[in-house]
Design a protein around this motif. Structure first.
Motif, PDB file in Angstrom:
ATOM      1  N   TYR A 109      16.102   9.415  33.150  1.00  0.00           N
ATOM      2  CA  TYR A 109      16.153   9.424  31.689  1.00  0.00           C
ATOM      3  C   TYR A 109      14.745   9.510  31.110  1.00  0.00           C
ATOM      4  O   TYR A 109      14.506  10.220  30.133  1.00  0.00           O
ATOM      5  CB  TYR A 109      16.863   8.179  31.154  1.00  0.00           C
ATOM      6  N   ASN A 110      13.808   8.792  31.701  1.00  0.00           N
ATOM      7  CA  ASN A 110      12.431   8.821  31.242  1.00  0.00           C
ATOM      8  C   ASN A 110      11.852  10.229  31.364  1.00  0.00           C
ATOM      9  O   ASN A 110      11.181  10.723  30.455  1.00  0.00           O
ATOM     10  CB  ASN A 110      11.600   7.813  32.043  1.00  0.00           C
ATOM     11  N   GLU A 111      12.108  10.877  32.490  1.00  0.00           N
ATOM     12  CA  GLU A 111      11.614  12.237  32.693  1.00  0.00           C
ATOM     13  C   GLU A 111      12.228  13.199  31.677  1.00  0.00           C
ATOM     14  O   GLU A 111      11.548  14.069  31.141  1.00  0.00           O
ATOM     15  CB  GLU A 111      11.907  12.706  34.120  1.00  0.00           C
ATOM     16  N   MET A 112      13.507  13.034  31.403  1.00  0.00           N
ATOM     17  CA  MET A 112      14.169  13.892  30.429  1.00  0.00           C
ATOM     18  C   MET A 112      13.601  13.646  29.030  1.00  0.00           C
ATOM     19  O   MET A 112      13.347  14.589  28.273  1.00  0.00           O
ATOM     20  CB  MET A 112      15.675  13.656  30.430  1.00  0.00           C
ATOM     21  N   ALA A 113      13.377  12.386  28.680  1.00  0.00           N
ATOM     22  CA  ALA A 113      12.825  12.064  27.364  1.00  0.00           C
ATOM     23  C   ALA A 113      11.450  12.691  27.192  1.00  0.00           C
ATOM     24  O   ALA A 113      11.141  13.248  26.132  1.00  0.00           O
ATOM     25  CB  ALA A 113      12.754  10.545  27.184  1.00  0.00           C
ATOM     26  N   LYS A 114      10.626  12.623  28.229  1.00  0.00           N
ATOM     27  CA  LYS A 114       9.289  13.214  28.141  1.00  0.00           C
ATOM     28  C   LYS A 114       9.360  14.725  27.944  1.00  0.00           C
ATOM     29  O   LYS A 114       8.505  15.319  27.304  1.00  0.00           O
ATOM     30  CB  LYS A 114       8.477  12.892  29.401  1.00  0.00           C
ATOM     31  N   LYS A 115      10.394  15.336  28.483  1.00  0.00           N
ATOM     32  CA  LYS A 115      10.537  16.783  28.395  1.00  0.00           C
ATOM     33  C   LYS A 115      11.006  17.224  27.005  1.00  0.00           C
ATOM     34  O   LYS A 115      10.585  18.261  26.512  1.00  0.00           O
ATOM     35  CB  LYS A 115      11.548  17.249  29.455  1.00  0.00           C
ATOM     36  N   TYR A 116      11.876  16.425  26.362  1.00  0.00           N
ATOM     37  CA  TYR A 116      12.520  16.877  25.129  1.00  0.00           C
ATOM     38  C   TYR A 116      12.074  16.170  23.855  1.00  0.00           C
ATOM     39  O   TYR A 116      12.381  16.632  22.766  1.00  0.00           O
ATOM     40  CB  TYR A 116      14.046  16.759  25.260  1.00  0.00           C
ATOM     41  N   LEU A 117      11.397  15.046  23.974  1.00  0.00           N
ATOM     42  CA  LEU A 117      10.973  14.311  22.782  1.00  0.00           C
ATOM     43  C   LEU A 117       9.470  14.437  22.579  1.00  0.00           C
ATOM     44  O   LEU A 117       8.717  14.609  23.527  1.00  0.00           O
ATOM     45  CB  LEU A 117      11.340  12.828  22.913  1.00  0.00           C
ATOM     46  N   LYS A 118       9.072  14.323  21.329  1.00  0.00           N
ATOM     47  CA  LYS A 118       7.646  14.313  21.009  1.00  0.00           C
ATOM     48  C   LYS A 118       7.086  12.940  21.339  1.00  0.00           C
ATOM     49  O   LYS A 118       7.795  11.938  21.346  1.00  0.00           O
ATOM     50  CB  LYS A 118       7.447  14.637  19.531  1.00  0.00           C
ATOM     51  N   ARG A 119       5.793  12.906  21.584  1.00  0.00           N
ATOM     52  CA  ARG A 119       5.124  11.654  21.956  1.00  0.00           C
ATOM     53  C   ARG A 119       5.387  10.543  20.929  1.00  0.00           C
ATOM     54  O   ARG A 119       5.683   9.418  21.298  1.00  0.00           O
ATOM     55  CB  ARG A 119       3.633  11.886  22.134  1.00  0.00           C
ATOM     56  N   ALA A 120       5.312  10.871  19.647  1.00  0.00           N
ATOM     57  CA  ALA A 120       5.530   9.867  18.593  1.00  0.00           C
ATOM     58  C   ALA A 120       6.952   9.306  18.667  1.00  0.00           C
ATOM     59  O   ALA A 120       7.163   8.108  18.450  1.00  0.00           O
ATOM     60  CB  ALA A 120       5.259  10.468  17.217  1.00  0.00           C
ATOM     61  N   GLU A 121       7.934  10.161  18.978  1.00  0.00           N
ATOM     62  CA  GLU A 121       9.326   9.701  19.096  1.00  0.00           C
ATOM     63  C   GLU A 121       9.477   8.738  20.271  1.00  0.00           C
ATOM     64  O   GLU A 121      10.165   7.723  20.167  1.00  0.00           O
ATOM     65  CB  GLU A 121      10.271  10.892  19.279  1.00  0.00           C
ATOM     66  N   ILE A 122       8.838   9.052  21.371  1.00  0.00           N
ATOM     67  CA  ILE A 122       8.898   8.189  22.555  1.00  0.00           C
ATOM     68  C   ILE A 122       8.240   6.848  22.245  1.00  0.00           C
ATOM     69  O   ILE A 122       8.771   5.785  22.596  1.00  0.00           O
ATOM     70  CB  ILE A 122       8.235   8.868  23.769  1.00  0.00           C
ATOM     71  N   GLU A 123       7.091   6.883  21.572  1.00  0.00           N
ATOM     72  CA  GLU A 123       6.401   5.636  21.227  1.00  0.00           C
ATOM     73  C   GLU A 123       7.245   4.772  20.298  1.00  0.00           C
ATOM     74  O   GLU A 123       7.323   3.559  20.472  1.00  0.00           O
ATOM     75  CB  GLU A 123       5.034   5.950  20.616  1.00  0.00           C
ATOM     76  N   ARG A 124       7.891   5.381  19.299  1.00  0.00           N
ATOM     77  CA  ARG A 124       8.781   4.614  18.396  1.00  0.00           C
ATOM     78  C   ARG A 124       9.942   4.000  19.170  1.00  0.00           C
ATOM     79  O   ARG A 124      10.310   2.851  18.957  1.00  0.00           O
ATOM     80  CB  ARG A 124       9.307   5.505  17.269  1.00  0.00           C
ATOM     81  N   PHE A 125      10.508   4.779  20.088  1.00  0.00           N
ATOM     82  CA  PHE A 125      11.607   4.265  20.892  1.00  0.00           C
ATOM     83  C   PHE A 125      11.145   3.088  21.748  1.00  0.00           C
ATOM     84  O   PHE A 125      11.804   2.055  21.812  1.00  0.00           O
ATOM     85  CB  PHE A 125      12.182   5.382  21.783  1.00  0.00           C
ATOM     86  N   ASN A 126      10.010   3.240  22.414  1.00  0.00           N
ATOM     87  CA  ASN A 126       9.473   2.150  23.244  1.00  0.00           C
ATOM     88  C   ASN A 126       9.207   0.900  22.412  1.00  0.00           C
ATOM     89  O   ASN A 126       9.504  -0.218  22.845  1.00  0.00           O
ATOM     90  CB  ASN A 126       8.203   2.593  23.967  1.00  0.00           C
TER      91      ASN A 126
END
Length: 135
Positions: A109-126
């Protein structure tokens, strides 16, 4: 064996897609040797806003902790309840297998998120994950 009651919900743009998904979940659980289904209740799809939603209530037993975790990861139930036994014991090996399955899924899931989400989206999610932990 652990006896479980769970609700699997879905939404789609058409009633037919909701029914197809729920039928598929039931079919997959029926043919999976890790699970024994005792009761399935498929709610009729209802229209809400621009979507249709439906649910499947499943009462089943699972052969292992790993199969319960796999059920949760694949079908993402909205609710899950252990019916019996009141107390369960697992060997260190069973726990290790279940944790490794969980780790592998999280990694994918982490690998998929890195592929499809922008860095800011990942940071907000984290950030949202860590905020939930503080509550």
């Amino acid at each position: 064996k652990v006896r479980i009651k769970a609700f699997v919900e879905t939404q789609a743009l058409s009633e037919k897609l909701v029914q197809k998904y729920l039928e598929g979940v039931e079919k997959n659980l029926n043919k999976d040797p890790e699970f024994t289904l005792y009761h399935v209740d498929r709610g009729e799809p209802i229209e809400q806003d621009d979507f249709y939603s439906g649910f499947l209530e499943v009462n089943f037993s699972a052969k292992s902790l790993g199969s319960i975790i796999r059920f949760v990861l694949i079908y993402a139930p909205s609710s899950i309840e252990v019916i019996k036994p009141p107390k369960a014991e697992f060997t260190a090996f069973e726990l290790q297998e279940a944790l490794m399955d969980l780790t592998n899924w999280a990694y994918k899931y982490n690998e998929m998120a890195k592929k499809y989400l922008k860095r800011a989206e990942i940071e907000r999610f984290n950030e949202s994950l860590f905020q939930q932990k503080k509550k």
